[in-house]
Design a protein around this motif. Structure first.
Motif, PDB file in Angstrom:
ATOM      1  N   TYR A  64     -20.262 -36.152  -6.502  1.00 34.80           N
ATOM      2  CA  TYR A  64     -21.062 -35.041  -7.028  1.00 34.80           C
ATOM      3  C   TYR A  64     -21.751 -34.226  -5.933  1.00 34.80           C
ATOM      4  O   TYR A  64     -22.546 -33.335  -6.238  1.00 34.80           O
ATOM      5  N   SER A  65     -21.466 -34.522  -4.667  1.00 33.80           N
ATOM      6  CA  SER A  65     -21.971 -33.654  -3.605  1.00 33.80           C
ATOM      7  C   SER A  65     -21.248 -32.315  -3.666  1.00 33.80           C
ATOM      8  O   SER A  65     -20.047 -32.256  -3.959  1.00 33.80           O
ATOM      9  N   THR A  66     -21.986 -31.244  -3.394  1.00 35.34           N
ATOM     10  CA  THR A  66     -21.386 -29.913  -3.323  1.00 35.34           C
ATOM     11  C   THR A  66     -20.969 -29.676  -1.882  1.00 35.34           C
ATOM     12  O   THR A  66     -21.815 -29.541  -0.998  1.00 35.34           O
ATOM     13  N   CYS A  67     -19.661 -29.635  -1.660  1.00 37.96           N
ATOM     14  CA  CYS A  67     -19.122 -29.510  -0.303  1.00 37.96           C
ATOM     15  C   CYS A  67     -18.669 -28.076  -0.043  1.00 37.96           C
ATOM     16  O   CYS A  67     -18.123 -27.413  -0.928  1.00 37.96           O
ATOM     17  N   PHE A  68     -18.883 -27.631   1.180  1.00 40.64           N
ATOM     18  CA  PHE A  68     -18.436 -26.312   1.605  1.00 40.64           C
ATOM     19  C   PHE A  68     -17.425 -26.514   2.721  1.00 40.64           C
ATOM     20  O   PHE A  68     -17.704 -27.193   3.720  1.00 40.64           O
ATOM     21  N   LEU A  69     -16.251 -25.934   2.552  1.00 42.38           N
ATOM     22  CA  LEU A  69     -15.179 -26.196   3.499  1.00 42.38           C
ATOM     23  C   LEU A  69     -14.261 -24.998   3.658  1.00 42.38           C
ATOM     24  O   LEU A  69     -14.161 -24.133   2.778  1.00 42.38           O
ATOM     25  N   HIS A  70     -13.640 -24.955   4.817  1.00 39.69           N
ATOM     26  CA  HIS A  70     -12.526 -24.038   5.067  1.00 39.69           C
ATOM     27  C   HIS A  70     -11.252 -24.862   5.085  1.00 39.69           C
ATOM     28  O   HIS A  70     -11.250 -26.013   5.538  1.00 39.69           O
ATOM     29  N   TYR A  71     -10.150 -24.262   4.615  1.00 40.68           N
ATOM     30  CA  TYR A  71      -8.893 -25.011   4.665  1.00 40.68           C
ATOM     31  C   TYR A  71      -7.698 -24.061   4.629  1.00 40.68           C
ATOM     32  O   TYR A  71      -7.798 -22.905   4.192  1.00 40.68           O
ATOM     33  N   ARG A  72      -6.595 -24.579   5.137  1.00 38.41           N
ATOM     34  CA  ARG A  72      -5.276 -23.961   4.973  1.00 38.41           C
ATOM     35  C   ARG A  72      -4.394 -24.973   4.263  1.00 38.41           C
ATOM     36  O   ARG A  72      -4.538 -26.167   4.467  1.00 38.41           O
ATOM     37  N   ALA A  73      -3.467 -24.468   3.458  1.00 33.21           N
ATOM     38  CA  ALA A  73      -2.614 -25.382   2.684  1.00 33.21           C
ATOM     39  C   ALA A  73      -1.153 -24.948   2.779  1.00 33.21           C
ATOM     40  O   ALA A  73      -0.844 -23.751   2.709  1.00 33.21           O
ATOM     41  N   TRP A  74      -0.276 -25.934   2.958  1.00 36.80           N
ATOM     42  CA  TRP A  74       1.161 -25.699   3.032  1.00 36.80           C
ATOM     43  C   TRP A  74       1.894 -26.624   2.054  1.00 36.80           C
ATOM     44  O   TRP A  74       1.433 -27.745   1.780  1.00 36.80           O
ATOM     45  N   ALA A  75       3.014 -26.162   1.547  1.00 40.91           N
ATOM     46  CA  ALA A  75       3.957 -27.055   0.873  1.00 40.91           C
ATOM     47  C   ALA A  75       4.749 -27.760   1.970  1.00 40.91           C
ATOM     48  O   ALA A  75       5.373 -27.108   2.811  1.00 40.91           O
ATOM     49  N   GLU A  76       4.687 -29.099   2.003  1.00 45.52           N
ATOM     50  CA  GLU A  76       5.240 -29.834   3.141  1.00 45.52           C
ATOM     51  C   GLU A  76       6.732 -29.622   3.299  1.00 45.52           C
ATOM     52  O   GLU A  76       7.236 -29.491   4.421  1.00 45.52           O
ATOM     53  N   GLY A  77       7.469 -29.545   2.220  1.00 43.85           N
ATOM     54  CA  GLY A  77       8.926 -29.423   2.308  1.00 43.85           C
ATOM     55  C   GLY A  77       9.376 -28.077   2.844  1.00 43.85           C
ATOM     56  O   GLY A  77      10.275 -27.997   3.689  1.00 43.85           O
ATOM     57  N   THR A  78       8.760 -26.991   2.385  1.00 46.09           N
ATOM     58  CA  THR A  78       9.183 -25.641   2.770  1.00 46.09           C
ATOM     59  C   THR A  78       8.369 -25.058   3.914  1.00 46.09           C
ATOM     60  O   THR A  78       8.747 -24.026   4.475  1.00 46.09           O
ATOM     61  N   GLN A  79       7.227 -25.708   4.254  1.00 45.03           N
ATOM     62  CA  GLN A  79       6.305 -25.196   5.278  1.00 45.03           C
ATOM     63  C   GLN A  79       5.736 -23.827   4.901  1.00 45.03           C
ATOM     64  O   GLN A  79       5.314 -23.052   5.766  1.00 45.03           O
ATOM     65  N   HIS A  80       5.719 -23.540   3.606  1.00 42.77           N
ATOM     66  CA  HIS A  80       5.167 -22.273   3.121  1.00 42.77           C
ATOM     67  C   HIS A  80       3.648 -22.394   2.970  1.00 42.77           C
ATOM     68  O   HIS A  80       3.164 -23.263   2.255  1.00 42.77           O
ATOM     69  N   LYS A  81       2.920 -21.525   3.666  1.00 43.16           N
ATOM     70  CA  LYS A  81       1.455 -21.531   3.560  1.00 43.16           C
ATOM     71  C   LYS A  81       1.054 -20.727   2.334  1.00 43.16           C
ATOM     72  O   LYS A  81       1.427 -19.563   2.183  1.00 43.16           O
ATOM     73  N   PHE A  82       0.259 -21.345   1.442  1.00 41.73           N
ATOM     74  CA  PHE A  82      -0.109 -20.651   0.209  1.00 41.73           C
ATOM     75  C   PHE A  82      -1.613 -20.435   0.054  1.00 41.73           C
ATOM     76  O   PHE A  82      -2.049 -19.832  -0.935  1.00 41.73           O
ATOM     77  N   GLU A  83      -2.403 -20.935   1.002  1.00 39.37           N
ATOM     78  CA  GLU A  83      -3.862 -20.738   0.895  1.00 39.37           C
ATOM     79  C   GLU A  83      -4.466 -20.747   2.290  1.00 39.37           C
ATOM     80  O   GLU A  83      -4.044 -21.524   3.156  1.00 39.37           O
ATOM     81  N   ASP A  84      -5.473 -19.848   2.517  1.00 39.36           N
ATOM     82  CA  ASP A  84      -6.128 -19.781   3.826  1.00 39.36           C
ATOM     83  C   ASP A  84      -7.510 -19.162   3.649  1.00 39.36           C
ATOM     84  O   ASP A  84      -7.648 -17.945   3.578  1.00 39.36           O
ATOM     85  N   THR A  85      -8.543 -20.006   3.576  1.00 39.78           N
ATOM     86  CA  THR A  85      -9.894 -19.478   3.385  1.00 39.78           C
ATOM     87  C   THR A  85     -10.470 -18.909   4.683  1.00 39.78           C
ATOM     88  O   THR A  85     -11.372 -18.077   4.643  1.00 39.78           O
ATOM     89  N   TRP A  86      -9.963 -19.341   5.831  1.00 37.55           N
ATOM     90  CA  TRP A  86     -10.405 -18.748   7.099  1.00 37.55           C
ATOM     91  C   TRP A  86     -10.048 -17.265   7.123  1.00 37.55           C
ATOM     92  O   TRP A  86     -10.844 -16.432   7.518  1.00 37.55           O
ATOM     93  N   HIS A  87      -8.828 -16.967   6.695  1.00 39.46           N
ATOM     94  CA  HIS A  87      -8.374 -15.577   6.688  1.00 39.46           C
ATOM     95  C   HIS A  87      -9.210 -14.736   5.728  1.00 39.46           C
ATOM     96  O   HIS A  87      -9.513 -13.578   6.009  1.00 39.46           O
ATOM     97  N   GLU A  88      -9.601 -15.331   4.613  1.00 35.06           N
ATOM     98  CA  GLU A  88     -10.387 -14.611   3.612  1.00 35.06           C
ATOM     99  C   GLU A  88     -11.881 -14.572   3.947  1.00 35.06           C
ATOM    100  O   GLU A  88     -12.657 -13.897   3.282  1.00 35.06           O
ATOM    101  N   ARG A  89     -12.298 -15.326   4.982  1.00 34.29           N
ATOM    102  CA  ARG A  89     -13.712 -15.402   5.396  1.00 34.29           C
ATOM    103  C   ARG A  89     -14.620 -15.824   4.239  1.00 34.29           C
ATOM    104  O   ARG A  89     -15.722 -15.338   4.082  1.00 34.29           O
ATOM    105  N   GLN A  90     -14.108 -16.708   3.394  1.00 38.79           N
ATOM    106  CA  GLN A  90     -14.889 -17.174   2.248  1.00 38.79           C
ATOM    107  C   GLN A  90     -14.679 -18.666   2.079  1.00 38.79           C
ATOM    108  O   GLN A  90     -13.625 -19.101   1.612  1.00 38.79           O
ATOM    109  N   PRO A  91     -15.661 -19.507   2.469  1.00 39.08           N
ATOM    110  CA  PRO A  91     -15.500 -20.958   2.319  1.00 39.08           C
ATOM    111  C   PRO A  91     -15.339 -21.353   0.852  1.00 39.08           C
ATOM    112  O   PRO A  91     -15.807 -20.662  -0.052  1.00 39.08           O
ATOM    113  N   LEU A  92     -14.682 -22.472   0.641  1.00 32.89           N
ATOM    114  CA  LEU A  92     -14.521 -23.015  -0.705  1.00 32.89           C
ATOM    115  C   LEU A  92     -15.693 -23.930  -1.030  1.00 32.89           C
ATOM    116  O   LEU A  92     -16.139 -24.703  -0.183  1.00 32.89           O
TER     117      LEU A  92
END
Length: 371
Positions: free
Chosen positions: A75-103
């Motif tokens: 139940y802690s409220t965490c603030f984080l930046h992350y990038r996400a890829w599909a491991e098989g295709t190496q396709h990046k589908f999320e990037d909060t650093w690029h959006e300058r908005q932490p999750l």
């Protein structure tokens, strides 16, 4: 004028033009690590050399950068930046650093497709950056996602995550459940914590606090505010961006500092501190014309400020030095202009012209006698 601005800055928790309490010089010393966006190429997730830690049957972790302090609890409220890829295709589908908005992620209340991410984050410390490998069962599942983000069916996921920080809230109260006053108050507490760390030269930890404060003031929240509530929010948000810029300049992260100053100028185009710090960062990058433009605009609104005048003089001296160096360089490449050589007359032609002239005079004299 400079003294007045100094006093106002300290009362608001927004430091002097250069980011120091008593002096105006920006000094960079002993910056062991740099907080901000990690380098990112086009080759997919980064490589990690650390030992693989099994956090869960379907989640493993490799630490890229060590964190500090405690780990977040349920139940802690965490603030984080992350990038996400599909491991098989190496396709990046999320990037909060690029959006300058932490999750913002409340552990134990995350969305189903972020279950693996939540498990990984729960094993991290503030400031830690890690590489997470998550099985498809704790990601987007058997069907995947064909909208946004676009993730193939049964895709194992790879996350590059940085835990900025977290709030220990027993009831797991997310930002969306807070009143306007609660969100602004929570952000302001983070800002003050950041200021205390900044004064101790703990720039990375200070930036974590500022970034968490900015997360409370996200675009979705600011869009809904008008009048006094918007002014209250900006009075917290803008100083956080400005102090982030001051910290980043200390750590020589000039591009990121420019981004934070530009964010403030989008709300307040005549903000002297934002203009000055952006000019300082641009000058460090060698963007002298753009830096001069920022300094001149800042001087227009603070004509008596000595720090701005000094930076403009420094730019002028830099330009003179560059001009002199170029002058010396070109002087060595090109010699003096050759003087035209006198034409050599053909003596035969001169004699012939003299004879023709003599014959003409004799002929004219003879005509005169005959007449």
């Amino acid at each position: 004028m400079a003294d007045v601005m100094e006093q106002q800055s300290q009362s608001n928790g927004d430091f002097s033009l250069s980011g120091k309490d008593k002096e105006s010089e920006i000094v960079v010393e002993n910056a062991a690590t740099v907080h901000g966006e990690p380098p990112q190429g086009d080759g997919g997730p980064p490589k990690a050399d650390s030992e693989v830690e099994t956090v869960h049957e379907k989640v493993t972790k490799q630490i890229i950068k060590e964190g500090h302090g405690q780990k977040p609890s349920k139940y802690s409220t965490c603030f984080l930046h992350y990038r996400a890829w599909a491991e098989g295709t190496q396709h990046k589908f999320e990037d909060t650093w690029h959006e300058r908005q932490p999750l913002e992620l409340v552990l134990g209340k995350e969305k189903k497709e972020m279950g693996g991410l939540g498990i990984g984050v729960s094993s991290m410390k503030s400031g830690e950056r890690a590489l997470l490998h998550v099985g498809w069962e704790l990601g987007y599942g058997e069907e995947g996602s064909f909208s946004f983000p676009n993730v193939p069916p049964k895709a194992d996921l790879v996350y590059e995550v940085e835990l900025i920080g977290f709030d220990e809230v027993k009831e797991g109260k997310a930002r969306a459940d807070m009143t306007v006053e609660e969100r602004i108050g929570a952000a302001d507490r983070r800002r003050m914590d950041g200021n205390a760390l900044f004064k101790e030269d703990k720039f990375e930890q200070a930036m974590q606090q500022y970034e968490m404060a900015i997360a409370y003031m996200g675009d979705d929240f600011m869009f809904q505010l008008f009048g006094k509530y918007r002014d209250m929010a900006l009075a917290v948000k803008n100083p956080c961006h400005l102090n982030m810029a001051a910290s980043l300049i200390r750590l020589k992260c000039y591009e990121e500092a420019i981004g934070h100053c530009t964010t403030v100028l989008a709300e307040d185009e005549n903000n002297v501190k934002a203009l000055f710090r952006r000019g300082k960062a641009r000058a460090e990058l060698g963007q002298t014309d753009a830096a001069r433009e920022d300094f001149q605009k800042a001087r227009k609104h603070a004509p008596e400020d000595k720090v701005i005048a000094r930076e403009l003089r420094a730019l002028a001296e830099h330009d003179r030095a560059v001009y002199q160096k170029q002058k010396e360089l070109y002087k060595g490449l090109f010699g003096p202009r050759p003087e035209p050589k006198p034409k050599r007359w053909n003596w035969l032609i001169l004699i012939w012209q003299w004879l023709l002239s003599l014959l003409y005079r004799l002929f004219r004299r003879q005509r005169i006698k005959e007449d």
